[in-house]
Write an enzyme that holds these catalytic residues in place. Sequence first.
Site, short mmCIF file in Angstrom:
data_model
loop_
_atom_site.label_atom_id
_atom_site.label_comp_id
_atom_site.label_asym_id
_atom_site.label_seq_id
_atom_site.Cartn_x
_atom_site.Cartn_y
_atom_site.Cartn_z
N LYS A 1 0.98 -1.14 -0.19
CA LYS A 1 -0.01 -0.03 0.36
C LYS A 1 1.01 1.32 0.09
CE LYS A 1 -3.74 -2.24 2.44
NZ LYS A 1 -4.86 -2.04 4.05
N TYR B 1 -12.44 -2.53 -2.99
CA TYR B 1 -12.94 -2.47 -1.74
C TYR B 1 -14.44 -2.80 -1.94
CZ TYR B 1 -8.57 -1.64 0.59
OH TYR B 1 -7.06 -2.46 0.99
N PHE C 1 -15.10 3.44 8.55
CA PHE C 1 -13.74 3.95 7.68
C PHE C 1 -13.26 3.12 6.59
CE2 PHE C 1 -14.00 -1.03 8.02
CZ PHE C 1 -13.69 -1.24 6.92
N ARG D 1 -1.51 -14.39 3.39
CA ARG D 1 -2.10 -13.93 4.94
C ARG D 1 -1.42 -14.57 6.34
NH1 ARG D 1 -6.27 -10.15 4.15
NH2 ARG D 1 -6.99 -11.07 6.28
N THR E 1 -5.30 -7.76 10.30
CA THR E 1 -5.57 -6.29 9.82
C THR E 1 -5.61 -5.64 11.08
OG1 THR E 1 -7.30 -7.82 8.95
CG2 THR E 1 -7.55 -4.75 9.27
N ARG F 1 2.91 -7.00 9.46
CA ARG F 1 2.02 -5.93 9.91
C ARG F 1 3.08 -5.41 11.48
NH1 ARG F 1 -3.94 -7.50 7.35
NH2 ARG F 1 -3.86 -6.17 5.66
N ASN G 1 -2.54 0.02 7.09
CA ASN G 1 -1.34 -1.82 7.37
C ASN G 1 -1.35 -1.61 7.00
OD1 ASN G 1 -2.79 -2.54 6.00
ND2 ASN G 1 -4.29 -3.38 7.60
N HIS H 1 -1.97 -5.54 1.77
CA HIS H 1 -3.54 -5.70 0.97
C HIS H 1 -3.08 -7.03 1.02
CE1 HIS H 1 -7.41 -6.85 -0.33
NE2 HIS H 1 -6.56 -7.14 -1.78
N GLU I 1 -9.93 -10.79 -7.09
CA GLU I 1 -8.58 -9.50 -6.95
C GLU I 1 -7.09 -9.74 -8.56
OE1 GLU I 1 -7.69 -9.60 -3.22
OE2 GLU I 1 -9.31 -8.58 -2.67
#
Length: 156
Positions: free
Chosen positions: A10, A50, A58, A86, A92, A103, A118, A121, A132
């Site tokens: 990100k 998203y 948020f 993941r 998250t 993270r 964070n 993605h 995606e």
Amino acid sequence: MIEKTLVLVKPDGVVRGLIGEIIRRFEVAGLKIVGMKMNHITPDFAKKHYFAHTEKDFYPELEKRITSGPVIAMILEGIKAIEVVRKIVGLTDSSKSGPGTIRGDFGHVNLGYKGTKNLVHASGNLDEAKKEVELWFKKEELFGYKTLYEKHIEED
Ligand code: IDP
Ligand code: MG
């Protein structure tokens, strides 16, 4: 089962100079990079990516952050790639994410931003991953090749 999954560094990861470190963590885990590019996405594209979150409180902050600068987008391939990626990314909420995760190791200085910054993605499940990969990459932007590990296994 060999899967493909989308990973984004990100904008907060890009501006912190963590692109190399983040990619390294996937590479050393044996995940194969089959597509990669830099993109500065629009609010419209962010809403597509998203779509499951656009109604959440948020979301405005999330959209602002993800469109604030370029992202590195990559497709990683490997056995159980979605779950493995993941695990490498962590939870998250960076403050709950364990040491050793991306993270957990690098997300703490961003905690003032309510968890939105964070760094990474990663597709959450098979359905998300399929959507995606298709949203972010054209077929001709994905490449098939054998890593040295794969070649070695074949020779065994
Ligand atoms: P994930 O990125 O770990 O899959 P999601 O629940 O899919 O998490 O949320 C997408 C992104 O939205 C998160 O990575 C984070 O940047 C942001 N986000 C999720 N929940 C919150 C929250 O409660 N506050 C602020 N930002 C959030
Ligand atoms: Mg998600």
